[in-house]
Structures are given as structure tokens and as C-alpha cells.
Design an enzyme around this catalytic site. Structure first.
Site, PDB file in Angstrom:
ATOM      1  N   ASP A  81       3.881  14.750  -0.549  1.00 28.57           N
ATOM      2  CA  ASP A  81       3.464  13.880   0.552  1.00 28.57           C
ATOM      3  C   ASP A  81       4.032  12.463   0.363  1.00 28.57           C
ATOM      4  O   ASP A  81       3.880  11.868  -0.704  1.00 28.57           O
ATOM      5  CB  ASP A  81       1.920  13.845   0.540  1.00 28.57           C
ATOM      6  CG  ASP A  81       1.322  13.377   1.847  1.00 28.57           C
ATOM      7  OD1 ASP A  81       2.013  13.429   2.876  1.00 28.57           O
ATOM      8  OD2 ASP A  81       0.141  12.972   1.836  1.00 28.57           O
ATOM      9  N   HIS A  82       4.676  11.942   1.390  1.00 31.82           N
ATOM     10  CA  HIS A  82       5.164  10.555   1.392  1.00 31.82           C
ATOM     11  C   HIS A  82       6.063  10.178   0.208  1.00 31.82           C
ATOM     12  O   HIS A  82       5.865   9.112  -0.396  1.00 31.82           O
ATOM     13  CB  HIS A  82       4.001   9.558   1.451  1.00 31.82           C
ATOM     14  CG  HIS A  82       3.344   9.503   2.788  1.00 31.82           C
ATOM     15  ND1 HIS A  82       3.887   8.878   3.880  1.00 31.82           N
ATOM     16  CD2 HIS A  82       2.174  10.022   3.218  1.00 31.82           C
ATOM     17  CE1 HIS A  82       3.088   9.003   4.914  1.00 31.82           C
ATOM     18  NE2 HIS A  82       2.039   9.708   4.541  1.00 31.82           N
ATOM     19  N   GLY A 172      -6.521   6.511   5.566  1.00 33.26           N
ATOM     20  CA  GLY A 172      -7.769   5.913   5.090  1.00 33.26           C
ATOM     21  C   GLY A 172      -8.858   5.953   6.143  1.00 33.26           C
ATOM     22  O   GLY A 172      -8.857   6.811   7.019  1.00 33.26           O
ATOM     23  N   GLY A 200      -3.336  11.033   8.879  1.00 38.52           N
ATOM     24  CA  GLY A 200      -4.580  10.296   9.129  1.00 38.52           C
ATOM     25  C   GLY A 200      -5.562  11.072   9.979  1.00 38.52           C
ATOM     26  O   GLY A 200      -6.203  10.513  10.870  1.00 38.52           O
ATOM     27  N   ASN A 221      -2.944  16.234   8.565  1.00 39.94           N
ATOM     28  CA  ASN A 221      -3.209  15.876   7.166  1.00 39.94           C
ATOM     29  C   ASN A 221      -4.604  15.285   7.001  1.00 39.94           C
ATOM     30  O   ASN A 221      -4.977  14.351   7.711  1.00 39.94           O
ATOM     31  CB  ASN A 221      -2.192  14.833   6.702  1.00 39.94           C
ATOM     32  CG  ASN A 221      -0.775  15.372   6.677  1.00 39.94           C
ATOM     33  OD1 ASN A 221      -0.518  16.498   7.066  1.00 39.94           O
ATOM     34  ND2 ASN A 221       0.157  14.560   6.205  1.00 39.94           N
ATOM     35  N   ASN A 223      -7.136  13.784   3.945  1.00 38.03           N
ATOM     36  CA  ASN A 223      -7.257  13.374   2.562  1.00 38.03           C
ATOM     37  C   ASN A 223      -8.576  12.623   2.371  1.00 38.03           C
ATOM     38  O   ASN A 223      -9.473  13.062   1.656  1.00 38.03           O
ATOM     39  CB  ASN A 223      -6.049  12.508   2.176  1.00 38.03           C
ATOM     40  CG  ASN A 223      -6.048  12.145   0.712  1.00 38.03           C
ATOM     41  OD1 ASN A 223      -6.737  12.758  -0.090  1.00 38.03           O
ATOM     42  ND2 ASN A 223      -5.298  11.120   0.352  1.00 38.03           N
ATOM     43  N   THR A 224      -8.713  11.507   3.093  1.00 39.74           N
ATOM     44  CA  THR A 224      -9.885  10.639   2.932  1.00 39.74           C
ATOM     45  C   THR A 224     -11.203  11.379   3.147  1.00 39.74           C
ATOM     46  O   THR A 224     -12.163  11.179   2.391  1.00 39.74           O
ATOM     47  CB  THR A 224      -9.790   9.463   3.924  1.00 39.74           C
ATOM     48  OG1 THR A 224      -8.486   8.891   3.792  1.00 39.74           O
ATOM     49  CG2 THR A 224     -10.844   8.416   3.649  1.00 39.74           C
TER      50      THR A 224
END
Ligand SMILES: [Zn+2]
Length: 281
Positions: A81-82, A172, A200, A221, A223-224
Site C-alpha cells: 500500500d502506498h 484517517g 479512506g 481500503n 484501515n482506521t
């Protein structure tokens, strides 16, 4: 095969979840829950998470060993990722990653195209997927959204498999309500017909996610949201169990909440019950 997973989502208008991993417990939880729901899954690995887990090779070995141990049958993609450099992508590909994201979105479009093509050349020789980003994924839609023209130029001049476009989401937690540019998603999709990636995903409403998928998003995606769920449950567990010292009990105390989040998103994304026999799982 890896591309089949993405193509199936593209053809059948659903989205595959990417959940980012941090350690053994996250890999176990994500794989088990996705397997329970027969959902393909992309395991996102940031360059810093890869370092934390002692390198790309260890990540690949850990995932593969856990899959074998838990008898995981769903198609999975281990995805960088990234990444911002060619070298990072090469290291991940050499270690056995299935997919890489080269993020040169902060460079000029011509430089972004050049670096992305360099990565595509190496990746495709190794049957590895490439995701690239244009525009800058941020809440500030006025200056950062991807233009349809840029997306089309990028599509014509590169050989990417997935495109992450900036359409109003951010990484985030959201400080203000995001303004997703749904029409822009549709237009970029129409002009490229590429599987589009939404970064995000955490914090977006179910309705919003569904609308994004309807308009052309095929990978989202998260994540947070998993981090928030895990840490919240863990904190309350420690509060109620002041004498606990078994590390296994402590670190897995947040995993039930993660399971719920995973289950929820798989239902929203429509990726459940998609399991088919694969020869390269
Ligand atoms: Zn991202």
C-alpha cells in the site's frame, strides 16, 4: 488469477475490501472472517507495517503459513500500500507480493506516468498487479480531486490494473463530513473502464459506500476503522480485567470488534459468497 478476482468485481459491480494488516493477530482475524463469509480479500501492507513485521518476505510467509494452518480457501491478494519508490515495489514483488501500489501522486503527472510504467514493466513480468494514484487523496476537494482528463491520459499512457483517484475521501478519521464526488467517479469510470479504488473507506456511511460502488468503485481500503474497533475493545477489556497479564489474552481482546467491522463491510461491499475454486490461491 489475481486479475480474475478484480475482473470479477468489475464485471459484477461489487467491491473487494482491502483491510490493512499489522501483525499475526490481524492476519488471523481478517482471513478467518473473510473465509467465513466467502469473500475474496486484499491484505494491505504499508511500507512501515512491512518493516514492523520484519520485512516483505516475513509478511508473505506469515500470511501463507496462516492460510495453510487455518485452511483458508478464499482468494487473497497481498498488496503493498502506498509505495513511493520503484525499489520498494521491486522488493515486495521479489518477496512474493501479489500486488503493489505505486503512489507518485505528489509528482507531476508526466513523472507519475514514467514511474508507474517502470513499476508496471517489472510487476507484470512477475504476474503482479499494479495500482497507481492520481490527484491527491484528501478531504480538500477543491484542490485535490482527479480530473477526468488526467485520468484518461494516465489510463492511455500506462498499463495499470487499478486506479486510485481522488474523489473527496481522506485517510484517517474525518474531521468534517466528506463530500464525495459521485459524478466524478462515474466519469472517470466511463473514460477508463478500469477497476477504481477508493482510499479512506473508514468513516464513510453505508449509503455512501454503496453509492460509490454503484458509480464504479471496485476496491475499498479500510484501515482506521479496524484500528479504532480493536483499540476501543482492548481498552475496555483492560479496564475490566486489571489483573490480566497473559499477552495472548491482551492482544486478542480487540479482535471480536474487528470481526464485526469486517463482517459489516463485506455485506455492504457485496463481496460475500463470491468464493470459487482457484488454482492460485
Ligand atoms: Zn490510501
Amino acid at each position: 488469477m489475481k486479475n480474475k478476482i478484480i475482473q470479477d468485481a468489475l464485471i459484477n459491480n461489487y467491491a473487494i475490501p482491502q483491510f490493512n494488516i499489522n501483525n499475526l493477530e490481524w492476519i488471523k482475524t481478517i482471513l478467518s472472517e473473510c473465509n467465513n463469509l466467502n469473500s475474496p480479500v486484499i491484505l494491505g501492507v504499508s511500507t512501515s507495517a512491512a518493516k514492523y513485521m520484519c520485512g516483505y518476505k516475513n509478511v508473505v510467509n506469515m500470511v501463507n503459513n496462516i492460510k495453510e494452518y487455518l485452511n483458508i480457501k478464499i482468494p487473497t491478494i497481498i498488496h503493498l500500500d502506498h509505495a513511493t519508490t520503484y525499489e520498494e515495489c521491486v522488493s515486495a514483488i521479489d518477496a512474493g507480493f501479489d500486488s503493489v501500489m505505486i503512489d507518485a501522486s505528489s509528482s507531476l503527472l508526466t513523472d507519475n506516468i514514467k514511474l508507474t510504467n517502470q513499476v508496471c514493466n517489472y510487476a507484470h513480468k512477475h504476474n503482479v498487479l499494479v495500482e497507481a494514484e492520481i490527484g491527491h487523496i484528501s478531504e480538500d476537494i477543491n484542490i485535490n480531486c482527479t480530473s477526468v482528463e488526467d485520468a484518461n491520459n494516465f489510463y492511455k499512457q500506462t498499463d495499470i490494473d487499478l486506479l486510485a483517484a481522488a474523489v473527496g475521501t481522506a485517510h484517517g478519521c474525518y474531521n468534517v463530513k466528506p463530500h464525495i464526488q459521485y459524478d466524478l467517479i462515474t466519469k472517470i469510470k466511463e473514460s477508463t473502464n478500469l477497476p477504481l479504488v477508493l482510499h479512506g473507506g473508514s468513516g464513510l456511511s453505508d449509503e455512501c459506500l454503496k453509492k460509490c460502488i454503484k458509480n464504479g468503485i471496485n476496491k475499498i481500503n479500510f484501515n482506521t476503522e479496524l484500528q479504532l474497533a480493536w483499540s476501543k475493545e482492548l481498552k475496555s477489556y483492560l479496564k475490566e480485567n486489571k489483573d490480566v497479564y497473559d499477552p495472548r489474552k491482551i492482544i486478542t481482546a480487540g479482535c471480536n470488534s474487528m470481526q464485526e467491522v469486517i463482517r459489516h463491510y463485506i455485506k455492504i461491499l457485496g463481496s460475500f459468497d463470491r468464493y470459487y475454486e482457484t488454482d492460485n490461491n
